[in-house]
Design an enzyme around this catalytic site. Structure first.
Site, PDB file in Angstrom:
ATOM      1  N   GLY A 140       0.949  -1.224  -0.121  1.00 53.01           N
ATOM      2  CA  GLY A 140      -0.073  -0.020   0.093  1.00 53.01           C
ATOM      3  C   GLY A 140       0.861   1.211  -0.086  1.00 53.01           C
ATOM      4  O   GLY A 140       0.142   2.331   0.335  1.00 53.01           O
TER       5      GLY A 140
ATOM      6  N   SER B  70       1.743   8.016   1.940  1.00 50.08           N
ATOM      7  CA  SER B  70       0.883   6.885   2.061  1.00 50.08           C
ATOM      8  C   SER B  70       1.193   6.506   3.764  1.00 50.08           C
ATOM      9  O   SER B  70       2.400   6.747   4.152  1.00 50.08           O
ATOM     10  CB  SER B  70       1.465   5.821   1.432  1.00 50.08           C
ATOM     11  OG  SER B  70       1.012   5.841  -0.070  1.00 50.08           O
TER      12      SER B  70
ATOM     13  N   ASP C 187      -1.272  -6.777  -7.286  1.00 51.99           N
ATOM     14  CA  ASP C 187      -2.525  -6.344  -7.453  1.00 51.99           C
ATOM     15  C   ASP C 187      -3.450  -7.276  -6.938  1.00 51.99           C
ATOM     16  O   ASP C 187      -3.655  -8.575  -7.102  1.00 51.99           O
ATOM     17  CB  ASP C 187      -2.814  -6.304  -8.949  1.00 51.99           C
ATOM     18  CG  ASP C 187      -4.333  -5.784  -9.327  1.00 51.99           C
ATOM     19  OD1 ASP C 187      -5.135  -5.973  -8.196  1.00 51.99           O
ATOM     20  OD2 ASP C 187      -4.599  -5.640 -10.528  1.00 51.99           O
TER      21      ASP C 187
ATOM     22  N   TYR D 160     -18.665   8.593   2.778  1.00 56.40           N
ATOM     23  CA  TYR D 160     -17.685   7.257   3.091  1.00 56.40           C
ATOM     24  C   TYR D 160     -18.361   6.037   2.264  1.00 56.40           C
ATOM     25  O   TYR D 160     -17.675   5.170   1.775  1.00 56.40           O
ATOM     26  CB  TYR D 160     -17.337   6.925   4.597  1.00 56.40           C
ATOM     27  CG  TYR D 160     -16.087   6.359   4.627  1.00 56.40           C
ATOM     28  CD1 TYR D 160     -14.691   6.788   4.033  1.00 56.40           C
ATOM     29  CD2 TYR D 160     -16.000   4.974   5.307  1.00 56.40           C
ATOM     30  CE1 TYR D 160     -13.629   6.091   4.120  1.00 56.40           C
ATOM     31  CE2 TYR D 160     -14.875   4.392   5.580  1.00 56.40           C
ATOM     32  CZ  TYR D 160     -13.548   4.718   5.182  1.00 56.40           C
ATOM     33  OH  TYR D 160     -12.327   4.134   5.191  1.00 56.40           O
TER      34      TYR D 160
ATOM     35  N   LYS E 151     -14.994  -1.435   5.326  1.00 53.48           N
ATOM     36  CA  LYS E 151     -14.270  -1.472   6.649  1.00 53.48           C
ATOM     37  C   LYS E 151     -14.781  -2.204   7.591  1.00 53.48           C
ATOM     38  O   LYS E 151     -14.107  -2.794   8.529  1.00 53.48           O
ATOM     39  CB  LYS E 151     -14.021   0.005   7.131  1.00 53.48           C
ATOM     40  CG  LYS E 151     -13.002   0.888   6.127  1.00 53.48           C
ATOM     41  CD  LYS E 151     -11.795   0.484   6.011  1.00 53.48           C
ATOM     42  CE  LYS E 151     -10.711   1.233   5.300  1.00 53.48           C
ATOM     43  NZ  LYS E 151      -9.474   0.579   5.000  1.00 53.48           N
TER      44      LYS E 151
ATOM     45  N   LYS F 213      -4.732  13.346   4.961  1.00 45.79           N
ATOM     46  CA  LYS F 213      -4.821  13.659   3.525  1.00 45.79           C
ATOM     47  C   LYS F 213      -3.805  12.840   2.648  1.00 45.79           C
ATOM     48  O   LYS F 213      -2.307  12.840   3.059  1.00 45.79           O
ATOM     49  CB  LYS F 213      -4.452  15.264   3.038  1.00 45.79           C
ATOM     50  CG  LYS F 213      -4.649  15.527   1.951  1.00 45.79           C
ATOM     51  CD  LYS F 213      -5.012  17.138   1.701  1.00 45.79           C
ATOM     52  CE  LYS F 213      -4.779  17.738   0.251  1.00 45.79           C
ATOM     53  NZ  LYS F 213      -5.770  16.770  -0.724  1.00 45.79           N
ATOM     54  N   THR F 214      -4.249  11.822   1.921  1.00 45.69           N
ATOM     55  CA  THR F 214      -3.118  11.030   1.191  1.00 45.69           C
ATOM     56  C   THR F 214      -3.957  10.903  -0.306  1.00 45.69           C
ATOM     57  O   THR F 214      -5.158  11.624  -0.298  1.00 45.69           O
ATOM     58  CB  THR F 214      -3.438   9.587   1.752  1.00 45.69           C
ATOM     59  OG1 THR F 214      -4.669   9.003   1.578  1.00 45.69           O
ATOM     60  CG2 THR F 214      -2.612   9.483   3.236  1.00 45.69           C
TER      61      THR F 214
ATOM     62  N   ALA G 284      -5.603   8.217  -1.483  1.00 42.89           N
ATOM     63  CA  ALA G 284      -6.645   7.568  -1.207  1.00 42.89           C
ATOM     64  C   ALA G 284      -7.788   8.239  -0.850  1.00 42.89           C
ATOM     65  O   ALA G 284      -9.058   8.245  -1.344  1.00 42.89           O
ATOM     66  CB  ALA G 284      -6.448   6.290  -0.481  1.00 42.89           C
TER      67      ALA G 284
HETATM   68  O1  0WD Z   1      -7.772   9.383   5.885  1.00 40.87           O
HETATM   69  C1  0WD Z   1      -7.073   8.391   5.552  1.00 40.87           C
HETATM   70  N1  0WD Z   1      -6.189   8.329   4.730  1.00 40.87           N
HETATM   71  C2  0WD Z   1      -7.289   7.089   6.041  1.00 40.87           C
HETATM   72  C3  0WD Z   1      -6.742   6.028   5.432  1.00 40.87           C
HETATM   73  C4  0WD Z   1      -8.173   7.082   7.585  1.00 40.87           C
HETATM   74  C5  0WD Z   1      -8.342   5.719   7.972  1.00 40.87           C
HETATM   75  C6  0WD Z   1      -7.837   4.387   7.399  1.00 40.87           C
HETATM   76  N2  0WD Z   1      -7.278   4.683   6.187  1.00 40.87           N
HETATM   77  C7  0WD Z   1      -6.655   3.506   5.358  1.00 40.87           C
HETATM   78  C8  0WD Z   1      -7.062   3.327   3.930  1.00 40.87           C
HETATM   79  O2  0WD Z   1      -8.768   3.124   3.687  1.00 40.87           O
HETATM   80  C9  0WD Z   1      -6.306   2.266   3.444  1.00 40.87           C
HETATM   81  O3  0WD Z   1      -6.862   1.245   3.954  1.00 40.87           O
HETATM   82  O4  0WD Z   1      -5.362   3.640   5.316  1.00 40.87           O
HETATM   83  C10 0WD Z   1      -4.883   2.448   4.134  1.00 40.87           C
HETATM   84  C11 0WD Z   1      -3.905   3.219   3.277  1.00 40.87           C
HETATM   85  O5  0WD Z   1      -4.535   4.329   2.860  1.00 40.87           O
HETATM   86  P1  0WD Z   1      -3.654   5.853   2.650  1.00 40.87           P
HETATM   87  O6  0WD Z   1      -2.304   5.613   2.875  1.00 40.87           O
HETATM   88  O7  0WD Z   1      -4.468   6.894   3.007  1.00 40.87           O
HETATM   89  O8  0WD Z   1      -3.779   5.772   1.154  1.00 40.87           O
HETATM   90  P2  0WD Z   1      -2.803   5.576  -0.296  1.00 40.87           P
HETATM   91  O9  0WD Z   1      -1.299   6.257  -0.138  1.00 40.87           O
HETATM   92  O10 0WD Z   1      -3.657   6.139  -1.484  1.00 40.87           O
HETATM   93  O11 0WD Z   1      -2.628   3.885  -0.322  1.00 40.87           O
HETATM   94  C12 0WD Z   1      -3.600   3.014  -0.569  1.00 40.87           C
HETATM   95  C13 0WD Z   1      -3.083   2.166  -1.739  1.00 40.87           C
HETATM   96  C14 0WD Z   1      -3.295   2.578  -3.102  1.00 40.87           C
HETATM   97  O12 0WD Z   1      -3.256   3.742  -3.512  1.00 40.87           O
HETATM   98  P3  0WD Z   1      -4.256   4.281  -4.931  1.00 40.87           P
HETATM   99  O13 0WD Z   1      -4.476   5.627  -4.141  1.00 40.87           O
HETATM  100  O14 0WD Z   1      -3.045   4.185  -5.870  1.00 40.87           O
HETATM  101  O15 0WD Z   1      -5.416   3.607  -4.971  1.00 40.87           O
HETATM  102  O16 0WD Z   1      -3.783   1.143  -1.837  1.00 40.87           O
HETATM  103  C15 0WD Z   1      -3.018   0.321  -2.803  1.00 40.87           C
HETATM  104  C16 0WD Z   1      -2.548   1.386  -3.840  1.00 40.87           C
HETATM  105  O17 0WD Z   1      -1.249   1.480  -3.683  1.00 40.87           O
HETATM  106  N3  0WD Z   1      -4.303  -0.421  -3.592  1.00 40.87           N
HETATM  107  C17 0WD Z   1      -3.722  -1.665  -4.269  1.00 40.87           C
HETATM  108  N4  0WD Z   1      -2.915  -2.599  -3.946  1.00 40.87           N
HETATM  109  C18 0WD Z   1      -2.847  -3.836  -4.691  1.00 40.87           C
HETATM  110  N5  0WD Z   1      -3.982  -3.892  -5.309  1.00 40.87           N
HETATM  111  C19 0WD Z   1      -5.127  -2.023  -4.903  1.00 40.87           C
HETATM  112  C20 0WD Z   1      -4.897  -3.323  -5.556  1.00 40.87           C
HETATM  113  N6  0WD Z   1      -5.857  -3.571  -6.242  1.00 40.87           N
HETATM  114  N7  0WD Z   1      -5.863  -0.916  -4.982  1.00 40.87           N
HETATM  115  C21 0WD Z   1      -5.392  -0.086  -4.133  1.00 40.87           C
END
Ligand code: 0WD
Length: 254
Positions: A13, A19, A64, A155, A162, A192-193, A195
């Site tokens: 991730g 991230s 993936d 959400y 979740k 802020k990320t 996702a």
């Molecule tokens: O406010 C937030 N940012 C919060 C995030 C609050 C509470 C929880 N979370 C959770 C998210 O729901 C997630 O489970 O933390 C986790 C990490 O999220 P993050 O660090 O906020 O976001 P990001 O840096 O975008 O990492 C998530 C990554 C994906 O990024 P993108 O944005 O490209 O979808 O999950 C990975 C990918 O790298 N991902 C996958 N990896 C493998 N296979 C796939 C997939 N099909 N889809 C997404």
């Protein structure tokens, strides 16, 4: 102090330097862990490679989670290279951004299934493959959000994913406990990320948290990483199946 000295950890991730899993990787490295990273697709490979290098790591594998063969390959590579695994960070979620707004009821079946698969089932798919490599016991951490427990505007389907993820943590903890594998979730406040930028009006979520959480602050990646270090190390040796809030206390007030 090296709370993870010599421990081998797989980190999923990492999409960029914002991230949450990147902050966890950094603190794990500071505490002596050897890391492997997964990346999703070529675009992210270009971002993950230099980050991995920053923590002295050249062990990166494609992943993936919708492709079961790619999951098998990851653990074959880990087995070949390390022969074992001590910890796993699951930090993956996805939902179509067109459905991270408006009413939950409008969720389509394809998006429902895809969100559940990527954001929830992937934890089980990874845990199942990690288990045989966690010969000396192991630790797994995943990331969740309060939208699993209460309705948070926009959400939507991610809240359901979740909720199922949090239930998975308990069932997996029960399954893997006999093998001395602990699994816990961190429920992080909004950060802020990449996702979170897909969630409509995410800014309001941030300001709501900051204005109402007991600590009157927003949560940072580093705050979450500190809790992850605890859960991935022996400091938390009798803790499993927990949903641990790192949200400035927000969940206690609403
Ligand atoms: O406010 C937030 N940012 C919060 C995030 C609050 C509470 C929880 N979370 C959770 C998210 O729901 C997630 O489970 O933390 C986790 C990490 O999220 P993050 O660090 O906020 O976001 P990001 O840096 O975008 O990492 C998530 C990554 C994906 O990024 P993108 O944005 O490209 O979808 O999950 C990975 C990918 O790298 N991902 C996958 N990896 C493998 N296979 C796939 C997939 N099909 N889809 C997404």
């Amino acid at each position: 102090a090296g709370l993870l000295n010599g421990k081998k950890g797989l980190v999923t991730g990492v999409a960029n330097n914002l991230s949450i899993s990147w902050a966890i990787a950094q603190i794990a490295k500071e505490h002596g862990a050897d890391l492997a990273f997964t990346y999703q697709g070529e675009i992210l490979e270009k971002r993950v490679t230099p980050l991995a290098e920053e923590v002295g790591c050249d062990f990166i594998v494609p992943c993936d989670v919708t492709d079961e063969k790619s999951l098998d390959t990851i653990f074959e590579v880990v087995k070949k290279k390390w022969g074992k695994l001590d910890f796993l960070v699951h930090s993956i979620a996805f939902a179509d951004r067109n459905e991270l707004k408006g009413r939950y009821i409008d969720t389509t079946l394809p998006n429902f299934l895809n969100s559940m698969n990527i954001s929830c089932y992937s934890l089980t798919a990874l845990a199942k493959r990690a288990e045989p490599l966690m010969k000396d016991g192991g630790k797994i951490v995943t990331l969740t959000y309060y939208g699993a427990q209460k309705v948070v505007p926009n959400y939507n389907v991610m809240g359901l994913a979740k909720a199922a993820l949090e239930a998975s943590v308990k069932y997996l903890a029960s399954d893997m406990g006999v093998n001395n594998i602990r699994i816990n979730a961190i429920s992080a406040g909004p950060i802020k990320t990449l996702a979170s930028s897909g969630i409509n009006d995410f800014k309001s979520m941030l300001s709501m948290h900051e204005n109402t959480a007991p600590l009157r602050k927003n949560t940072t990646q580093r705050d979450v990483a500190g809790a992850a270090l605890y859960l991935l190390s022996d400091l938390s040796s009798r803790v499993t199946g927990e949903i641990h809030y790192v949200d400035c206390g927000f969940n206690t007030t609403i």
